[in-house]
Design an enzyme around this catalytic site. Sequence first.
Site, PDB file in Angstrom:
ATOM      1  N   ASP A  47      -5.398  15.201  -0.005  1.00  0.00           N
ATOM      2  CA  ASP A  47      -4.677  13.967   0.322  1.00  0.00           C
ATOM      3  C   ASP A  47      -5.081  12.810  -0.582  1.00  0.00           C
ATOM      4  O   ASP A  47      -4.252  11.967  -0.923  1.00  0.00           O
ATOM      5  CB  ASP A  47      -4.861  13.589   1.800  1.00  0.00           C
ATOM      6  CG  ASP A  47      -3.669  12.799   2.321  1.00  0.00           C
ATOM      7  OD1 ASP A  47      -2.534  13.258   2.131  1.00  0.00           O
ATOM      8  OD2 ASP A  47      -3.871  11.708   2.888  1.00  0.00           O
ATOM      9  N   GLU A  87      -7.308   1.929   0.955  1.00  0.00           N
ATOM     10  CA  GLU A  87      -7.315   3.335   1.373  1.00  0.00           C
ATOM     11  C   GLU A  87      -8.050   4.199   0.347  1.00  0.00           C
ATOM     12  O   GLU A  87      -8.812   5.102   0.708  1.00  0.00           O
ATOM     13  CB  GLU A  87      -5.864   3.801   1.530  1.00  0.00           C
ATOM     14  CG  GLU A  87      -5.726   5.125   2.236  1.00  0.00           C
ATOM     15  CD  GLU A  87      -4.299   5.349   2.701  1.00  0.00           C
ATOM     16  OE1 GLU A  87      -3.764   4.476   3.422  1.00  0.00           O
ATOM     17  OE2 GLU A  87      -3.714   6.375   2.348  1.00  0.00           O
ATOM     18  N   GLU A 139       5.154   7.419   5.654  1.00  0.00           N
ATOM     19  CA  GLU A 139       4.144   6.762   6.488  1.00  0.00           C
ATOM     20  C   GLU A 139       4.323   7.118   7.965  1.00  0.00           C
ATOM     21  O   GLU A 139       3.354   7.304   8.697  1.00  0.00           O
ATOM     22  CB  GLU A 139       4.202   5.241   6.303  1.00  0.00           C
ATOM     23  CG  GLU A 139       3.952   4.752   4.877  1.00  0.00           C
ATOM     24  CD  GLU A 139       2.545   5.049   4.356  1.00  0.00           C
ATOM     25  OE1 GLU A 139       1.936   6.072   4.727  1.00  0.00           O
ATOM     26  OE2 GLU A 139       2.043   4.245   3.545  1.00  0.00           O
ATOM     27  N   GLU A 209       6.130  17.419   4.019  1.00  0.00           N
ATOM     28  CA  GLU A 209       5.033  17.028   4.919  1.00  0.00           C
ATOM     29  C   GLU A 209       4.550  18.236   5.718  1.00  0.00           C
ATOM     30  O   GLU A 209       3.344  18.453   5.881  1.00  0.00           O
ATOM     31  CB  GLU A 209       5.483  15.921   5.882  1.00  0.00           C
ATOM     32  CG  GLU A 209       5.618  14.549   5.237  1.00  0.00           C
ATOM     33  CD  GLU A 209       4.278  13.909   4.869  1.00  0.00           C
ATOM     34  OE1 GLU A 209       3.239  14.299   5.442  1.00  0.00           O
ATOM     35  OE2 GLU A 209       4.271  13.028   3.991  1.00  0.00           O
TER      36      GLU A 209
HETATM   37  C1  HMH Z   1       0.825  14.020   2.574  1.00  0.00           C
HETATM   38  N1  HMH Z   1       1.803  12.088   3.672  1.00  0.00           N
HETATM   39  C2  HMH Z   1       0.744  12.607   3.049  1.00  0.00           C
HETATM   40  N2  HMH Z   1      -0.365  11.903   2.855  1.00  0.00           N
HETATM   41  C3  HMH Z   1      -0.447  10.625   3.271  1.00  0.00           C
HETATM   42  N3  HMH Z   1      -1.594   9.936   3.068  1.00  0.00           N
HETATM   43  C4  HMH Z   1       0.651  10.037   3.938  1.00  0.00           C
HETATM   44  C5  HMH Z   1       1.770  10.825   4.115  1.00  0.00           C
HETATM   45  C6  HMH Z   1       0.626   8.638   4.478  1.00  0.00           C
HETATM   46  O1  HMH Z   1       0.091   7.713   3.668  1.00  0.00           O
END
Ligand code: HMH
Length: 220
Positions: A47, A87, A139, A209
Amino acid sequence: LENRTLTAEWLRQNHELYTAATNHSFIKSIRDGTIDVNNFKHWMEQDYHFVRELVRFVASVLQKVPRNAPEHDLDVILGGLTALESEITWFRKEANFWQIFLERVTLLQPNKDYCEFLKELEREDTPYAAAVTAFWLIELVYCASFMSCLEEDAKTPYELVSTVKRWGSPEFHQYTLSLKKLADKALENASDAEQKQAQKIFVRILELELKFWDMAGFVL
Ligand code: HMH
């Protein structure tokens, strides 16, 4: 009127896919406290690199905000971009805690595919309406997923609370609602062709996702 917007309609049309993307077994394992720490680390590694591409995508959305839009609209996207800076700092700090070496991570195919898709969305030929709708949905999936880990009966492990709060907090939820308003307004002003393009992107994001969570919950 709330549920007569295009975003609400598309959520209804894709209810099954949306539910699959926001109630994944990876999230459930955080919520019930059974998560394997290696799965969590694995998700975090991937991520972090996704979020670095997301920064570029959000910068492209910022550039597309129409100049005649209310000042507030640009501020919302700019707020999203600055939140991504903190972040990234947070990811590095967490990585340190979990002993993850972020610069040594090999990107897995579902992550590569998602980052490639973001690159397509960054292009000039992706209209603002489609781009801001995509940003909202990206988001929203994280918000809706992680919110469940903060419910009263959730057994989220203490070490994961800061992660879960990053995307599952009421503040972040409010942020997704601000993005939804921008998306709905842009879609209202968009041509039929642009709406169709945005709708296709909407479905693609839910699929990506879902595959991202599948990848996260699987340790090599
Ligand atoms: C895969 N989708 C993914 N990572 C993230 N950090 C977000 C959404 C939301 O910021």
